[in-house]
Design a protein around this motif. Sequence first.
Motif, PDB file in Angstrom:
ATOM      1  N   MET A   1       4.686  32.286  -0.496  1.00 34.40           N
ATOM      2  CA  MET A   1       5.855  33.102  -0.788  1.00 34.40           C
ATOM      3  C   MET A   1       5.700  33.641  -2.205  1.00 34.40           C
ATOM      4  SD  MET A   1       8.927  30.861   0.862  1.00 34.40           S
ATOM      5  CE  MET A   1      10.127  31.983   0.193  1.00 34.40           C
ATOM      6  N   LYS A   2       6.010  34.906  -2.362  1.00 32.97           N
ATOM      7  CA  LYS A   2       5.903  35.525  -3.673  1.00 32.97           C
ATOM      8  C   LYS A   2       7.105  35.138  -4.507  1.00 32.97           C
ATOM      9  CE  LYS A   2       2.308  38.082  -2.609  1.00 32.97           C
ATOM     10  NZ  LYS A   2       1.056  38.083  -3.258  1.00 32.97           N
ATOM     11  N   GLN A   3       6.862  34.565  -5.643  1.00 28.98           N
ATOM     12  CA  GLN A   3       7.946  34.210  -6.546  1.00 28.98           C
ATOM     13  C   GLN A   3       7.965  35.236  -7.668  1.00 28.98           C
ATOM     14  OE1 GLN A   3       7.818  30.257  -7.988  1.00 28.98           O
ATOM     15  NE2 GLN A   3       9.599  30.488  -9.295  1.00 28.98           N
ATOM     16  N   PRO A   4       9.172  35.674  -8.069  1.00 28.65           N
ATOM     17  CA  PRO A   4       9.242  36.639  -9.161  1.00 28.65           C
ATOM     18  C   PRO A   4       8.629  36.051 -10.435  1.00 28.65           C
ATOM     19  CG  PRO A   4      11.389  36.373  -8.107  1.00 28.65           C
ATOM     20  CD  PRO A   4      10.483  35.339  -7.535  1.00 28.65           C
ATOM     21  N   SER A   5       8.196  36.936 -11.312  1.00 24.15           N
ATOM     22  CA  SER A   5       7.606  36.472 -12.561  1.00 24.15           C
ATOM     23  C   SER A   5       8.680  35.831 -13.437  1.00 24.15           C
ATOM     24  CB  SER A   5       6.960  37.652 -13.297  1.00 24.15           C
ATOM     25  OG  SER A   5       7.965  38.560 -13.702  1.00 24.15           O
TER      26      SER A   5
END
Length: 124
Positions: free
Chosen positions: A79-83
């Motif tokens: 899952m892409k996590q925000p920076s």
Amino acid sequence: MSAVESIDHIAVGHDLARKTGVNLDKARPKTRRMWEARGLAVIALARGDLDEATKIMAPFTTKRRCPPPKLFPKQPKRMKQPSKDTLRDWLAVSAAEIERLRALELANEDRIKSARAALEGEAL
């Protein structure tokens, strides 16, 4: 003997397995052979021999009922996590909104108190 031929295919296979998260110390012998064959296939691909790599991997791809394993399996999608900067910005915006709403709530409480006081003053 070229540099490509002097590479140990077992070490290459074990290295590939380790990089993909497979622990060959606890694996079945067939799984170990498959990863060693992958190492041999990688060496064949380094020589530019795709036919040889396909022949090497053939025993491991035809006897399975599920989809055949790939020579280079893809990493599982994460899952892409925000920076962190984006999360900090969202936190700052949320904190500012909470402060604004709290100030509005306090102002409304003051208005309600003054309206009650005015109504109580008229009632007397």
